[in-house]
Design an enzyme around this catalytic site. Sequence first.
Site, PDB file in Angstrom:
ATOM      1  N   MET A 201      28.769  32.646 -20.890  1.00  0.00           N
ATOM      2  CA  MET A 201      28.567  32.484 -19.446  1.00  0.00           C
ATOM      3  C   MET A 201      28.625  30.997 -19.082  1.00  0.00           C
ATOM      4  O   MET A 201      28.175  30.583 -18.022  1.00  0.00           O
ATOM      5  CB  MET A 201      27.236  33.095 -19.020  1.00  0.00           C
ATOM      6  CG  MET A 201      27.196  34.607 -19.293  1.00  0.00           C
ATOM      7  SD  MET A 201      26.105  35.541 -18.216  1.00  0.00           S
ATOM      8  CE  MET A 201      24.545  34.768 -18.548  1.00  0.00           C
TER       9      MET A 201
ATOM     10  N   GLY B  30      25.176  25.391 -29.685  1.00  0.00           N
ATOM     11  CA  GLY B  30      25.167  26.757 -30.234  1.00  0.00           C
ATOM     12  C   GLY B  30      26.501  27.453 -29.956  1.00  0.00           C
ATOM     13  O   GLY B  30      27.098  28.076 -30.840  1.00  0.00           O
ATOM     14  N   HIS B  31      26.980  27.336 -28.705  1.00  0.00           N
ATOM     15  CA  HIS B  31      28.283  27.936 -28.368  1.00  0.00           C
ATOM     16  C   HIS B  31      29.387  27.339 -29.245  1.00  0.00           C
ATOM     17  O   HIS B  31      30.278  28.040 -29.718  1.00  0.00           O
ATOM     18  CB  HIS B  31      28.645  27.649 -26.900  1.00  0.00           C
ATOM     19  CG  HIS B  31      27.782  28.348 -25.898  1.00  0.00           C
ATOM     20  ND1 HIS B  31      26.965  27.668 -25.024  1.00  0.00           N
ATOM     21  CD2 HIS B  31      27.625  29.658 -25.614  1.00  0.00           C
ATOM     22  CE1 HIS B  31      26.340  28.538 -24.238  1.00  0.00           C
ATOM     23  NE2 HIS B  31      26.713  29.745 -24.573  1.00  0.00           N
TER      24      HIS B  31
ATOM     25  N   TYR C 258      28.232  26.704 -19.330  1.00  0.00           N
ATOM     26  CA  TYR C 258      27.213  25.669 -19.530  1.00  0.00           C
ATOM     27  C   TYR C 258      26.974  25.536 -21.037  1.00  0.00           C
ATOM     28  O   TYR C 258      25.877  25.718 -21.557  1.00  0.00           O
ATOM     29  CB  TYR C 258      25.918  25.973 -18.765  1.00  0.00           C
ATOM     30  CG  TYR C 258      25.232  24.691 -18.348  1.00  0.00           C
ATOM     31  CD1 TYR C 258      25.787  23.896 -17.354  1.00  0.00           C
ATOM     32  CD2 TYR C 258      24.081  24.254 -18.968  1.00  0.00           C
ATOM     33  CE1 TYR C 258      25.197  22.689 -16.997  1.00  0.00           C
ATOM     34  CE2 TYR C 258      23.488  23.054 -18.627  1.00  0.00           C
ATOM     35  CZ  TYR C 258      24.057  22.279 -17.638  1.00  0.00           C
ATOM     36  OH  TYR C 258      23.464  21.101 -17.282  1.00  0.00           O
ATOM     37  N   LEU C 259      28.077  25.220 -21.710  1.00  0.00           N
ATOM     38  CA  LEU C 259      28.126  25.307 -23.168  1.00  0.00           C
ATOM     39  C   LEU C 259      27.225  24.273 -23.846  1.00  0.00           C
ATOM     40  O   LEU C 259      27.058  23.163 -23.346  1.00  0.00           O
ATOM     41  CB  LEU C 259      29.572  25.122 -23.640  1.00  0.00           C
ATOM     42  CG  LEU C 259      30.588  26.096 -23.029  1.00  0.00           C
ATOM     43  CD1 LEU C 259      31.989  25.801 -23.569  1.00  0.00           C
ATOM     44  CD2 LEU C 259      30.218  27.549 -23.297  1.00  0.00           C
TER      45      LEU C 259
ATOM     46  N   ARG D 254      19.693  28.098 -20.281  1.00  0.00           N
ATOM     47  CA  ARG D 254      18.530  28.102 -19.380  1.00  0.00           C
ATOM     48  C   ARG D 254      17.520  27.002 -19.707  1.00  0.00           C
ATOM     49  O   ARG D 254      16.616  26.742 -18.909  1.00  0.00           O
ATOM     50  CB  ARG D 254      17.845  29.471 -19.402  1.00  0.00           C
ATOM     51  CG  ARG D 254      18.655  30.551 -18.696  1.00  0.00           C
ATOM     52  CD  ARG D 254      17.861  31.834 -18.515  1.00  0.00           C
ATOM     53  NE  ARG D 254      18.536  32.773 -17.637  1.00  0.00           N
ATOM     54  CZ  ARG D 254      19.267  33.817 -18.050  1.00  0.00           C
ATOM     55  NH1 ARG D 254      19.404  34.050 -19.335  1.00  0.00           N
ATOM     56  NH2 ARG D 254      19.848  34.618 -17.173  1.00  0.00           N
TER      57      ARG D 254
ATOM     58  N   LYS E  16      20.813  34.549 -31.249  1.00  0.00           N
ATOM     59  CA  LYS E  16      19.666  34.352 -30.346  1.00  0.00           C
ATOM     60  C   LYS E  16      19.474  35.584 -29.463  1.00  0.00           C
ATOM     61  O   LYS E  16      18.360  35.974 -29.155  1.00  0.00           O
ATOM     62  CB  LYS E  16      19.829  33.108 -29.477  1.00  0.00           C
ATOM     63  CG  LYS E  16      18.489  32.797 -28.785  1.00  0.00           C
ATOM     64  CD  LYS E  16      18.553  31.622 -27.896  1.00  0.00           C
ATOM     65  CE  LYS E  16      19.148  31.917 -26.587  1.00  0.00           C
ATOM     66  NZ  LYS E  16      18.359  32.587 -25.598  1.00  0.00           N
TER      67      LYS E  16
END
Length: 279
Positions: free
Chosen positions: A21, A27-28, A23-24, A185, A147
């Site tokens: 989604m 982790g992405h 807002y990398l 987030r 996660k």
Amino acid sequence: MQRLARGWQRAGVRVGFVPTMGYLHAGHLSLVRRARRIAGREGRVVVSIYVNPTQFGPTEDLSRYPRDLARDSSLCREAGVDVLFVPDDKQMYPCGEGAGFSTYVVEEELAGRMEGESRPTHFRGVTTVVAKLLNMVLPDTAVFGAKDWQQAAIVQRMVRDLNFPVRIEVAATWRESDGLAMSSRNKYLTGDLRRQALVLWHSIQAVRAQVSRSQKPLPAARLKARVKALVALEPEARLDYVEFFEPKTLVPMARVGRGAHMALAVYIGTTRLIDNARL
Ligand code: PAF
């Protein structure tokens, strides 16, 4: 996207896919590296960015979900992503009289627990959008982050139940140096909230230590009370749930020993964070 993907399929090019989604964060990018390892140098790596409205409840953070496409694009370029797929709402969920979107994918066993109890329409949105994305990108492998453990389990179940010709890989959770699980987030955590958010990781560590010290499995109720007490020590934190379960089936365990899985969701102020780990 589908036309491109079918061309790759015809040419025998392997495709690794990372749905996000946006807002990398690091982790992405670890998922992207995993996709590249799987696809190989000759293969293609596709990342999608789509803030999927159907997986947000009416009072959730859809409108303020962090977005920064320019930054995401350059991160993907640096990471060697071949295609950044950014569909919009009209393409994903066409609306209009007689031509609206009306088909959803629902997993009926795993999706009712934990996240599903707190967010009753969430997984219907996730499985629907993931099914759509898989049909568009036609990957050989799609990589999801651990996660969102329950999400990964549900996607694996959907893929198995509906015979999607794709392999689902689950890659380890990335953490900040103090243990906070990386999440888009986390951007909401200003001031002392950032420190208080560590209560998720500290709870996992406390339970893990207690379980590993014990000679025999411990009652889940006792461990839940411990987590509740730990969370209550933080002024802005509120426990949504904590659960202990068998990692593959997500079946809750009444007694918890090593190898059990723990997941929890905690509000830190108005931000809802999740985390999980094997004990
Ligand atoms: O994990 C996420 O970022 C989302 O739930 C996903 C899998 C991209 C579906 O919107």
